[in-house]
Design a protein around this motif. Structure first.
Motif, short mmCIF file in Angstrom:
data_model
loop_
_atom_site.label_atom_id
_atom_site.label_comp_id
_atom_site.label_asym_id
_atom_site.label_seq_id
_atom_site.Cartn_x
_atom_site.Cartn_y
_atom_site.Cartn_z
N GLU A 73 9.71 -12.42 21.30
CA GLU A 73 9.83 -13.53 22.25
C GLU A 73 9.17 -14.79 21.71
O GLU A 73 9.72 -15.90 21.81
CB GLU A 73 9.20 -13.16 23.60
N GLN A 74 7.97 -14.64 21.13
CA GLN A 74 7.27 -15.79 20.57
C GLN A 74 8.05 -16.39 19.40
O GLN A 74 8.11 -17.62 19.25
CB GLN A 74 5.87 -15.37 20.10
N ILE A 75 8.64 -15.54 18.58
CA ILE A 75 9.41 -16.02 17.44
C ILE A 75 10.63 -16.80 17.91
O ILE A 75 10.93 -17.89 17.40
CB ILE A 75 9.82 -14.84 16.54
N ILE A 76 11.34 -16.28 18.89
CA ILE A 76 12.54 -16.96 19.41
C ILE A 76 12.17 -18.31 20.00
O ILE A 76 12.83 -19.32 19.74
CB ILE A 76 13.26 -16.07 20.44
N GLU A 77 11.10 -18.35 20.81
CA GLU A 77 10.69 -19.61 21.44
C GLU A 77 10.30 -20.64 20.40
O GLU A 77 10.65 -21.82 20.51
CB GLU A 77 9.53 -19.35 22.40
N VAL B 189 19.40 -16.95 21.88
CA VAL B 189 19.29 -16.09 20.69
C VAL B 189 18.74 -14.73 21.10
O VAL B 189 17.85 -14.62 21.95
CB VAL B 189 18.36 -16.75 19.64
N GLU B 190 19.28 -13.67 20.50
CA GLU B 190 18.88 -12.31 20.84
C GLU B 190 17.92 -11.74 19.80
O GLU B 190 17.75 -12.29 18.71
CB GLU B 190 20.12 -11.43 20.98
N TYR B 191 17.31 -10.61 20.16
CA TYR B 191 16.31 -9.99 19.29
C TYR B 191 16.86 -9.66 17.91
O TYR B 191 16.12 -9.69 16.92
CB TYR B 191 15.77 -8.71 19.94
N ASN B 192 18.15 -9.29 17.83
CA ASN B 192 18.68 -8.89 16.53
C ASN B 192 18.70 -10.05 15.54
O ASN B 192 18.68 -9.84 14.33
CB ASN B 192 20.06 -8.25 16.66
N ASN B 193 18.74 -11.30 16.05
CA ASN B 193 18.63 -12.45 15.16
C ASN B 193 17.27 -12.46 14.46
O ASN B 193 17.17 -12.74 13.26
CB ASN B 193 18.81 -13.76 15.93
N VAL B 194 16.22 -12.15 15.21
CA VAL B 194 14.88 -12.07 14.64
C VAL B 194 14.83 -10.96 13.60
O VAL B 194 14.30 -11.14 12.49
CB VAL B 194 13.83 -11.83 15.73
#
Length: 225
Positions: free
Chosen positions: A173-177, A186-191
């Motif tokens: 969540e922190q990475i996406i934000e 953006v979804e978790y799989n992008n990370v």
């Protein structure tokens, strides 16, 4: 690093966005004070470029409210006004700097670097070091043990974030934000994809630095023994 532009002149906001992206900053732009205030409260920005004269809420009010909420993000006020009284008002409200329109790209970038430096952040021209790796966020090059590889912008931003967290666990969540913005779809799989890319490049460099997964929590950067 992520910068928020709060500017009601859409063309100027678009021009500033392009300039900052060319300097490898991530950028969001909104065009009224209320939206700027809401975005800034997210805490994901490293710096705000804040226009003074805007609809719904002027820049002075936005800045005053942010400081009252404990938001310490560096703020550079943008305005067409150059009067001393306006500068004093802006600085008294908590601005870190004040630049009058029109301004040159060189002056703006210098003021951004200075504001980030005063805040204690690492400015883009500096190299970030962790273990045996060195990340140059200016040219997106990662080096280790005499070898070098080019990163894409998101890879560089992700590695910069992990380094800046000082071995604290960083959630998806922190990475996406931080990398895509708090209202991103953006979804978790992008990370996961970008973490995989970085792991492969660290392996290519024969680095001892590893991105470890902490199940259910996120990722942490560590040096293997």
């Amino acid at each position: 690093m992520r910068i928020l532009i709060v500017e009601d002149e859409v063309r100027l906001a678009e021009a500033l966005t392009q300039i900052l992206k060319k300097h490898n900053y991530s950028v969001d732009a909104v065009h009224d004070g209320r939206s700027g205030y809401d975005y800034a409260l997210s805490g994901i920005y490293d710096l705000l470029l804040l226009d003074v004269m805007m609809p719904e809420m002027d820049g002075f009010t936005v800045l005053r409210k942010l400081r009252n909420e404990g938001v310490s993000t560096p703020v550079i006020l943008l305005t067409a006004k150059g009067e001393t009284n306006d500068k004093v008002t802006g600085l008294d409200c908590g601005a870190d700097d004040y630049i009058a329109k029109p301004f040159s790209t060189e002056e703006l970038m210098a003021r951004i670097r200075a504001a980030l430096r005063r805040k204690g952040e690492v400015i883009p021209e500096d190299a970030l070091k962790f273990g045996d790796i060195e990340l140059n966020t200016s040219n997106l090059k990662l080096t280790a043990l005499g070898k070098e590889i080019k990163l894409n912008l998101k890879e560089s931003e992700l590695l910069e974030l992990l380094i800046s967290r000082k071995q604290a666990v960083t959630s998806k969540e922190q990475i996406i934000e931080k990398l895509w913005g708090f209202d991103s779809e953006v979804e978790y799989n992008n990370v996961e994809v970008y973490v995989s890319f970085l792991r492969k490049k660290l392996t290519f460099l024969n680095s001892s630095v590893r991105i470890n997964t902490i199940r259910g929590l996120g990722y942490v950067l560590e040096v293997s023994s």
